[in-house]
Design a protein around this motif. Structure first.
Motif, PDB file in Angstrom:
ATOM      1  N   VAL A 186       0.837  -1.199   0.000  1.00 45.12           N
ATOM      2  CA  VAL A 186       0.000   0.000   0.000  1.00 45.12           C
ATOM      3  C   VAL A 186       0.876   1.255   0.000  1.00 45.12           C
ATOM      4  O   VAL A 186       0.640   2.207  -0.752  1.00 45.12           O
ATOM      5  CB  VAL A 186      -0.941  -0.003   1.217  1.00 45.12           C
ATOM      6  CG1 VAL A 186      -1.678   1.325   1.323  1.00 45.12           C
ATOM      7  CG2 VAL A 186      -1.940  -1.150   1.103  1.00 45.12           C
ATOM      8  N   GLN A 187       1.917   1.267   0.836  1.00 52.10           N
ATOM      9  CA  GLN A 187       2.806   2.429   0.919  1.00 52.10           C
ATOM     10  C   GLN A 187       3.459   2.743  -0.418  1.00 52.10           C
ATOM     11  O   GLN A 187       3.608   3.900  -0.807  1.00 52.10           O
ATOM     12  CB  GLN A 187       3.892   2.168   1.968  1.00 52.10           C
ATOM     13  CG  GLN A 187       4.866   3.338   2.154  1.00 52.10           C
ATOM     14  CD  GLN A 187       6.108   2.914   2.920  1.00 52.10           C
ATOM     15  OE1 GLN A 187       6.748   1.926   2.575  1.00 52.10           O
ATOM     16  NE2 GLN A 187       6.434   3.652   3.972  1.00 52.10           N
ATOM     17  N   THR A 188       3.825   1.714  -1.158  1.00 52.93           N
ATOM     18  CA  THR A 188       4.523   1.904  -2.425  1.00 52.93           C
ATOM     19  C   THR A 188       3.577   1.986  -3.622  1.00 52.93           C
ATOM     20  O   THR A 188       4.025   2.075  -4.762  1.00 52.93           O
ATOM     21  CB  THR A 188       5.528   0.759  -2.664  1.00 52.93           C
ATOM     22  OG1 THR A 188       4.843  -0.503  -2.587  1.00 52.93           O
ATOM     23  CG2 THR A 188       6.638   0.793  -1.624  1.00 52.93           C
ATOM     24  N   GLY A 189       2.267   1.946  -3.355  1.00 50.02           N
ATOM     25  CA  GLY A 189       1.299   2.114  -4.425  1.00 50.02           C
ATOM     26  C   GLY A 189       1.075   0.890  -5.288  1.00 50.02           C
ATOM     27  O   GLY A 189       0.462   0.991  -6.357  1.00 50.02           O
ATOM     28  N   LYS A 190       1.552  -0.262  -4.852  1.00 46.47           N
ATOM     29  CA  LYS A 190       1.328  -1.479  -5.628  1.00 46.47           C
ATOM     30  C   LYS A 190      -0.140  -1.902  -5.563  1.00 46.47           C
ATOM     31  O   LYS A 190      -0.656  -2.498  -6.502  1.00 46.47           O
ATOM     32  CB  LYS A 190       2.218  -2.617  -5.127  1.00 46.47           C
ATOM     33  CG  LYS A 190       3.707  -2.320  -5.213  1.00 46.47           C
ATOM     34  CD  LYS A 190       4.164  -2.128  -6.646  1.00 46.47           C
ATOM     35  CE  LYS A 190       5.678  -1.938  -6.723  1.00 46.47           C
ATOM     36  NZ  LYS A 190       6.128  -1.707  -8.115  1.00 46.47           N
ATOM     37  N   VAL A 191      -0.788  -1.652  -4.421  1.00 44.36           N
ATOM     38  CA  VAL A 191      -2.232  -1.803  -4.317  1.00 44.36           C
ATOM     39  C   VAL A 191      -2.778  -0.502  -3.753  1.00 44.36           C
ATOM     40  O   VAL A 191      -2.127   0.163  -2.946  1.00 44.36           O
ATOM     41  CB  VAL A 191      -2.637  -2.999  -3.427  1.00 44.36           C
ATOM     42  CG1 VAL A 191      -2.245  -4.313  -4.072  1.00 44.36           C
ATOM     43  CG2 VAL A 191      -2.029  -2.893  -2.037  1.00 44.36           C
ATOM     44  N   THR A 192      -3.976  -0.113  -4.193  1.00 42.22           N
ATOM     45  CA  THR A 192      -4.528   1.181  -3.811  1.00 42.22           C
ATOM     46  C   THR A 192      -5.884   1.003  -3.153  1.00 42.22           C
ATOM     47  O   THR A 192      -6.605   0.048  -3.415  1.00 42.22           O
ATOM     48  CB  THR A 192      -4.672   2.098  -5.043  1.00 42.22           C
ATOM     49  OG1 THR A 192      -5.503   1.448  -6.012  1.00 42.22           O
ATOM     50  CG2 THR A 192      -3.312   2.383  -5.663  1.00 42.22           C
ATOM     51  N   ASN A 193      -6.208   1.969  -2.285  1.00 42.68           N
ATOM     52  CA  ASN A 193      -7.481   1.981  -1.568  1.00 42.68           C
ATOM     53  C   ASN A 193      -7.746   0.624  -0.912  1.00 42.68           C
ATOM     54  O   ASN A 193      -8.789  -0.007  -1.107  1.00 42.68           O
ATOM     55  CB  ASN A 193      -8.641   2.341  -2.499  1.00 42.68           C
ATOM     56  CG  ASN A 193      -9.798   2.951  -1.717  1.00 42.68           C
ATOM     57  OD1 ASN A 193      -9.680   4.024  -1.151  1.00 42.68           O
ATOM     58  ND2 ASN A 193     -10.906   2.236  -1.666  1.00 42.68           N
ATOM     59  N   PHE A 194      -6.772   0.178  -0.152  1.00 35.20           N
ATOM     60  CA  PHE A 194      -6.774  -1.157   0.427  1.00 35.20           C
ATOM     61  C   PHE A 194      -6.865  -1.034   1.945  1.00 35.20           C
ATOM     62  O   PHE A 194      -5.843  -0.906   2.623  1.00 35.20           O
ATOM     63  CB  PHE A 194      -5.488  -1.862   0.013  1.00 35.20           C
ATOM     64  CG  PHE A 194      -5.608  -3.351  -0.122  1.00 35.20           C
ATOM     65  CD1 PHE A 194      -5.856  -3.928  -1.346  1.00 35.20           C
ATOM     66  CD2 PHE A 194      -5.451  -4.179   0.972  1.00 35.20           C
ATOM     67  CE1 PHE A 194      -5.947  -5.296  -1.497  1.00 35.20           C
ATOM     68  CE2 PHE A 194      -5.538  -5.547   0.844  1.00 35.20           C
ATOM     69  CZ  PHE A 194      -5.793  -6.109  -0.400  1.00 35.20           C
TER      70      PHE A 194
END
Length: 256
Positions: A186-194
């Motif tokens: 989540v921090q690195t933007g690999k998954v969003t709105n999680f």
């Protein structure tokens, strides 16, 4: 000739990837992949392992491609049915189904079994993604859709790809591993709105305090990285946090 004895159902039962065997194998596939053998057989074996790894991804994608929206719940395999954590896990599974989510776990006993049980008894979809281990070698009886993986990284991909939120009940190294991996993704933007939820304020307090007072204060992460997590004892609040996050995403999508 003496009659053949029926083996005990639990005697020497071993899951080797998706295969059930009644004999003990030496180590696990993950272990053999990561260890460097002195006889250099890896030069010949590792290229062929790629096909086995590929097959795990294919099997996972094939089995899960029609998954409805889902929440993955992590937690300790060592908690017994009479423990308050287990009862909370069952209730959590029921509430997630009531909010129209499928429930995904690691498929094992304890606090993996509890949310699966709650989801199954609420007539929701109960999913278990197991892993080949020297112990905890079965999918729990409340799993409606189950897969057993040889490799942790293939299994972790399925958790991330087919879940829209993560909830961590109290747990050990495995739970912490999954928690920090998701936080990193989540921090690195690999998954969003999680959305990420930790159930058990007393259990998680020391870890969260250490993150705030060590990692944030020394500038190793931002304050907003900690705010990605909700820590609560209230299961209704936990489910609402997830529902509201996804409702906000739906609104944003409609306006784009």
């Amino acid at each position: 000739m003496a009659p053949k004895q029926t083996p005990s159902p639990e005697k020497n039962r071993n899951l080797v990837g998706p295969v059930l065997q009644r004999r003990q194998t030496e180590g696990t596939f993950d272990q053999r992949l990561l260890e460097m053998r002195a006889d250099h057989n890896w030069k010949h074996a590792d290229p062929w392992r790629v096909l086995r790894i590929q097959s795990e991804f294919v099997a996972g994608f094939d089995a899960l491609h029609e998954m409805p929206k889902a929440v993955t719940v992590f937690g300790s395999a060592r908690i017994k049915e009479d423990h308050p954590y287990y009862k909370a896990g069952v209730e959590l599974g029921e509430k997630l189904v009531a909010a129209d989510y499928a429930v995904v776990t690691g498929g094992g006993p304890g606090l993996m079994e509890a949310p699966n049980k709650g989801a199954s008894e609420a007539n929701g979809l109960s999913v278990g993604l197991g892993i080949e281990l020297p112990h905890e070698q079965h999918l729990n009886p409340y799993v409606d859709l189950g897969l057993n993986f040889r490799y942790f990284f293939a299994r972790k991909t399925m958790f991330l790809k087919y879940s829209q939120a993560f909830v961590c009940l109290p747990g050990g190294f495995g739970t912490l591993d999954e928690l920090f991996e998701v936080l990193c993704m989540v921090q690195t933007g690999k998954v969003t709105n999680f959305p990420i939820v930790l159930i058990g304020t007393e259990f998680w307090a020391g870890l969260v305090d250490w993150i705030r007072h060590r990692l944030v204060e020394e500038g190793m992460i931002d304050e907003k990285d900690v705010d990605r997590m909700l820590v609560t004892d209230d299961l209704d609040q936990a489910v609402k946090f997830i529902v509201d996050a996804h409702a906000g995403l739906d609104v944003a999508r409609r306006h784009n």
